[in-house]
Design a protein around this motif. Sequence first.
Motif, short mmCIF file in Angstrom:
data_model
loop_
_atom_site.label_atom_id
_atom_site.label_comp_id
_atom_site.label_asym_id
_atom_site.label_seq_id
_atom_site.Cartn_x
_atom_site.Cartn_y
_atom_site.Cartn_z
N ASN A 1 -9.63 45.79 4.39
CA ASN A 1 -9.09 47.25 4.31
C ASN A 1 -7.48 47.09 4.04
N LEU A 2 -6.92 46.17 4.83
CA LEU A 2 -5.40 45.84 4.66
C LEU A 2 -5.02 45.28 3.40
N PHE A 3 -5.77 44.47 2.95
CA PHE A 3 -5.35 43.54 1.89
C PHE A 3 -6.22 43.37 0.81
N MET A 4 -7.21 44.33 0.95
CA MET A 4 -8.11 44.24 -0.42
C MET A 4 -8.61 43.18 -0.95
N GLU A 5 -9.14 42.25 0.04
CA GLU A 5 -9.68 40.99 -0.32
C GLU A 5 -10.77 40.54 0.76
N ASP A 6 -11.94 40.42 0.06
CA ASP A 6 -13.10 40.03 1.11
C ASP A 6 -13.30 38.57 1.19
N ILE A 7 -13.13 38.31 2.86
CA ILE A 7 -12.84 36.79 3.04
C ILE A 7 -13.99 36.44 3.56
N SER A 8 -15.35 37.00 3.51
CA SER A 8 -16.35 36.60 3.99
C SER A 8 -16.99 35.46 3.59
N ASP A 9 -16.79 35.02 2.23
CA ASP A 9 -17.18 33.56 1.79
C ASP A 9 -16.02 32.54 1.83
N MET A 10 -15.08 32.88 2.64
CA MET A 10 -13.99 31.73 2.76
C MET A 10 -13.50 31.71 4.00
N MET A 11 -14.28 31.93 5.17
CA MET A 11 -13.92 31.77 6.44
C MET A 11 -13.17 30.73 7.10
N ASP A 12 -13.24 29.59 6.31
CA ASP A 12 -12.52 28.50 6.83
C ASP A 12 -11.37 28.00 5.97
N GLU A 13 -11.22 28.88 4.80
CA GLU A 13 -9.93 28.84 3.96
C GLU A 13 -8.52 29.27 4.58
N ASP A 14 -7.60 28.63 4.40
CA ASP A 14 -6.13 28.99 4.71
C ASP A 14 -5.99 30.19 3.97
N LEU A 15 -5.70 31.36 4.78
CA LEU A 15 -5.47 32.54 4.10
C LEU A 15 -4.00 32.75 3.62
N PHE A 16 -3.04 31.99 4.15
CA PHE A 16 -1.65 32.02 3.71
C PHE A 16 -1.77 31.26 2.35
N ASP A 17 -2.42 29.95 2.20
CA ASP A 17 -2.42 29.28 0.78
C ASP A 17 -3.21 30.03 -0.20
N ALA A 18 -4.05 31.14 0.29
CA ALA A 18 -4.91 31.75 -0.45
C ALA A 18 -4.09 33.13 -1.15
N GLY A 19 -3.07 33.31 -0.45
CA GLY A 19 -2.39 34.35 -1.05
C GLY A 19 -2.76 35.90 -0.19
N VAL A 20 -3.54 35.67 0.70
CA VAL A 20 -4.22 36.96 1.55
C VAL A 20 -2.89 37.20 2.50
N LEU A 21 -2.72 36.46 3.25
CA LEU A 21 -1.63 36.63 4.49
C LEU A 21 -0.23 36.18 3.98
N ASP A 22 0.67 36.89 4.51
CA ASP A 22 2.08 36.58 4.28
C ASP A 22 2.54 36.98 5.77
N SER A 23 3.89 36.99 6.16
CA SER A 23 4.67 37.07 7.37
C SER A 23 4.52 38.75 7.66
N MET A 24 4.66 39.52 6.71
CA MET A 24 4.47 40.80 7.03
C MET A 24 3.14 41.25 6.98
N GLY A 25 1.99 40.68 6.43
CA GLY A 25 0.81 40.93 6.64
C GLY A 25 0.04 40.42 7.90
N THR A 26 0.81 39.41 8.32
CA THR A 26 0.42 38.96 9.63
C THR A 26 0.86 40.18 10.72
N VAL A 27 1.91 40.70 10.75
CA VAL A 27 2.39 41.75 11.32
C VAL A 27 1.53 42.76 11.37
N GLU A 28 0.94 43.27 10.32
CA GLU A 28 -0.13 44.41 9.86
C GLU A 28 -1.20 43.94 10.71
N LEU A 29 -1.71 42.87 10.38
CA LEU A 29 -3.18 42.28 10.90
C LEU A 29 -3.07 42.36 12.35
N VAL A 30 -1.91 41.87 13.00
CA VAL A 30 -1.92 41.76 14.60
C VAL A 30 -2.22 43.20 15.04
#
Length: 79
Positions: A13-42
């Motif tokens: 819902n926040l990032f328009m990204e389904d991570i269900s098939d990448m649960m062990d992938e680094d979400l920062f490296d994948a471009g899903v999370l950044d510092s602002m996104g982390t705040v939103e997620l928290v």
Amino acid sequence: MDVQTTVIDIIDNLFMEDISDMMDEDLFDAGVLDSMGTVELVIELEEKFNIKIPVSDMGRDDWNTGNKIVQGVKDLQNA
């Protein structure tokens, strides 16, 4: 709904990204999370699960994958 499904839904819902098939992938490296996104997620995780995530727990390496986020939420629920 279980913690994993809820976390996946929040991230989708926040990032328009389904991570269900990448649960062990680094979400920062994948471009899903950044510092602002982390705040939103928290904020969303704290509201949804009625937990408080200490800033000291939010190191990039501590919460950088879907599985680590799920485990972090579970640990805080049981604290």
